[in-house]
Design an enzyme around this catalytic site. Structure first.
Site, short mmCIF file in Angstrom:
data_model
loop_
_atom_site.label_atom_id
_atom_site.label_comp_id
_atom_site.label_asym_id
_atom_site.label_seq_id
_atom_site.Cartn_x
_atom_site.Cartn_y
_atom_site.Cartn_z
N ARG A 286 119.28 22.90 41.02
CA ARG A 286 119.03 21.78 41.92
C ARG A 286 120.11 20.72 41.71
O ARG A 286 120.63 20.56 40.60
CB ARG A 286 117.66 21.14 41.64
CG ARG A 286 116.47 21.96 42.08
CD ARG A 286 116.32 22.03 43.60
NE ARG A 286 115.13 22.75 44.02
CZ ARG A 286 115.09 24.04 44.35
NH1 ARG A 286 116.20 24.75 44.34
NH2 ARG A 286 113.96 24.60 44.74
N HIS B 32 123.80 25.64 49.55
CA HIS B 32 122.47 26.02 49.06
C HIS B 32 122.07 27.41 49.57
O HIS B 32 121.01 27.57 50.21
CB HIS B 32 121.44 24.96 49.48
CG HIS B 32 120.20 24.98 48.62
ND1 HIS B 32 119.51 23.85 48.27
CD2 HIS B 32 119.53 26.01 48.04
CE1 HIS B 32 118.47 24.18 47.52
NE2 HIS B 32 118.46 25.49 47.37
N1 LIG Z 1 119.91 27.45 44.74
C1 LIG Z 1 118.96 28.28 45.17
O1 LIG Z 1 119.10 28.86 46.25
C2 LIG Z 1 117.77 28.55 44.30
C3 LIG Z 1 116.93 29.63 44.62
C4 LIG Z 1 115.86 29.90 43.79
C5 LIG Z 1 115.59 29.10 42.69
N2 LIG Z 1 116.40 28.05 42.41
C6 LIG Z 1 116.13 27.20 41.23
O2 LIG Z 1 116.05 28.03 40.07
C7 LIG Z 1 115.02 27.52 39.24
C8 LIG Z 1 114.58 28.58 38.25
O3 LIG Z 1 113.79 29.57 38.91
P1 LIG Z 1 112.99 30.67 38.06
O4 LIG Z 1 112.19 31.45 39.03
O5 LIG Z 1 113.91 31.40 37.13
O6 LIG Z 1 112.04 29.71 37.18
P2 LIG Z 1 111.16 30.08 35.91
O7 LIG Z 1 110.87 31.53 35.88
O8 LIG Z 1 110.04 29.12 35.88
O9 LIG Z 1 112.14 29.79 34.66
C9 LIG Z 1 112.42 28.50 34.24
C10 LIG Z 1 113.16 28.56 32.92
O10 LIG Z 1 113.60 27.24 32.59
C11 LIG Z 1 113.15 26.93 31.25
N3 LIG Z 1 112.86 25.50 31.13
C12 LIG Z 1 112.08 24.72 31.91
N4 LIG Z 1 112.06 23.46 31.45
C13 LIG Z 1 112.83 23.44 30.35
C14 LIG Z 1 113.19 22.43 29.43
N5 LIG Z 1 112.72 21.18 29.53
N6 LIG Z 1 113.99 22.78 28.42
C15 LIG Z 1 114.46 24.03 28.28
N7 LIG Z 1 114.17 25.05 29.14
C16 LIG Z 1 113.35 24.74 30.16
C17 LIG Z 1 111.89 27.75 31.07
O11 LIG Z 1 111.64 27.88 29.67
P3 LIG Z 1 110.46 28.83 29.12
O12 LIG Z 1 110.94 30.25 29.33
O13 LIG Z 1 110.38 28.48 27.70
O14 LIG Z 1 109.23 28.50 29.93
C18 LIG Z 1 112.28 29.05 31.76
O15 LIG Z 1 113.03 29.87 30.89
C19 LIG Z 1 113.96 27.05 40.23
O16 LIG Z 1 113.10 26.07 39.65
C20 LIG Z 1 114.79 26.48 41.36
O17 LIG Z 1 114.99 25.09 41.19
C21 LIG Z 1 117.48 27.75 43.19
#
Ligand SMILES: NC(=O)c1ccc[n+]([C@@H]2O[C@H](COP(=O)([O-])OP(=O)(O)OC[C@H]3O[C@@H](n4cnc5c(N)ncnc54)[C@H](OP(=O)(O)O)[C@@H]3O)[C@@H](O)[C@H]2O)c1
Length: 306
Positions: free
Chosen positions: A221, A269
């Protein structure tokens, strides 16, 4: 069963007709003011008015992996918010990040500039050992990207909030290990959810800690990145380049210096778009599971914000 759709991008009708086809037992509609409260909501950037009108919800399905767009709303506390998990996004994210890393590592930017000048000149091959990659976030998408970069021969580490003892790579966890993580990497990929703890995590201190000539890829983001700090680090040579897919303001305002910065490659994006058919299949599967009283994955924990 009633399902109400609210899509701020105007795609509500397409979502409602896809959901209706996949869920014939439900009555699915695009929300209009005055509609009776629904059992389930399927949303992308809903308004507070929509949420306030939903007094009988069993769950809210967000049509994205990130739920930061819901963070500023007053949501009914007891109603689970369910996000998308992969649903076709992991493959796109693998492609985007692998392409960006290889493009930088193999110096295609340099060769494109040389070709534009009619210059035929090979550069010394680089060694992958000199380009360790680090992924901020080791969730659904971070793990997929880590796997692709590892398969391409890069040394990969990651950083998460909690311990991942079964991971096949080193996963640093918690704020205390963040600097150590940054110091270990030259290529930095951000795949964190945007929460109060992760806002502006790509900042001057992070760039200073990376190995010299760092390369930053932000596919999470815009709120993760301090753009001024990035531009300063690129201009000082501390960072070699950046590839950015997400921004505080989208589209980026005309005239913003980032548009034309020679060391920044940007995309609008598109690193991993929500694929409607795959998303609907996942949402319908989880909705039926909830109706049957089962537990589903992807439920957002309100205390941690993702
Ligand atoms: N640009 C785009 O087109 C696009 C598309 C899709 C998604 N995204 C972004 O990608 C993000 C990730 O997606 P995802 O499905 O992989 O999410 P996810 O499965 O919820 O994974 C989030 C990861 O971030 C870690 N995390 C969260 N808060 C943290 C903190 N304070 N300190 C350290 N690590 C932290 C979590 O740790 P734990 O493993 O310990 O819980 C987990 O490993 C989404 O939230 C979205 O914003 C962008």
């Amino acid at each position: 069963m009633n399902v109400s759709c609210f899509f701020a991008d105007g795609t509500g009708l397409a979502w409602a007709s896809g959901l209706a086809a996949a869920l014939p037992e439900a009555s699915v509609s695009v929300w209009q003011e005055g509609d009776p409260p629904a059992d389930y909501a399927v949303v992308w950037k809903p308004s507070q008015g929509f949420i306030d009108a939903q007094t009988a919800l069993k769950a809210i399905f967000s049509a994205g992996a990130g739920v930061d767009a819901l963070a500023s709303l007053r949501l009914p506390g007891s109603v689970p918010v369910v996000r998308l998990e992969d649903a076709g996004m992991a493959e796109q994210m693998r492609e985007y990040v692998l392409h960006a890393v290889l493009h930088h590592y193999r110096e295609f930017d340099v060769y494109a500039a040389q070709a534009a000048d009619g210059l035929w000149a090979a550069r010394s091959p680089r060694r992958k050992a000199d380009y360790p990659a680090g992924i901020l976030g080791y969730g659904v998408l971070g793990q997929a990207v880590a796997e692709s970069l590892t398969a391409a021969g890069f040394n990969v580490v990651a950083w998460a909030r909690t311990l991942h003892p079964d991971a096949s790579i080193t996963v640093y966890s918690g704020d205390d290990s963040r600097e150590e993580f940054f110091r270990a990497v030259r290529i930095l990929v951000c795949l964190l959810p945007l929460t109060p703890s992760t806002r502006r995590i790509l900042n001057a201190a992070a760039f200073a800690a990376l190995r010299p000539g760092g390369y930053v890829i932000n596919v999470a983001r815009g709120g993760h990145l301090d753009v001024d700090a990035l531009l300063a680090a690129l201009d000082s040579g501390q960072l070699a380049a950046a590839t950015l897919d997400v921004f505080d303001e989208e589209p980026i305002p005309a005239g913003h210096p980032i548009w034309k910065h020679a060391k920044v490659r940007l995309t609008p994006h598109i690193s991993a778009a929500t694929l409607r058919d795959e998303a609907i299949e996942q949402i319908v599967g989880k909705l039926r599971a909830l109706e049957a009283g089962a537990v589903v994955t992807g439920v957002v924990a309100t205390d941690r914000g993702y």
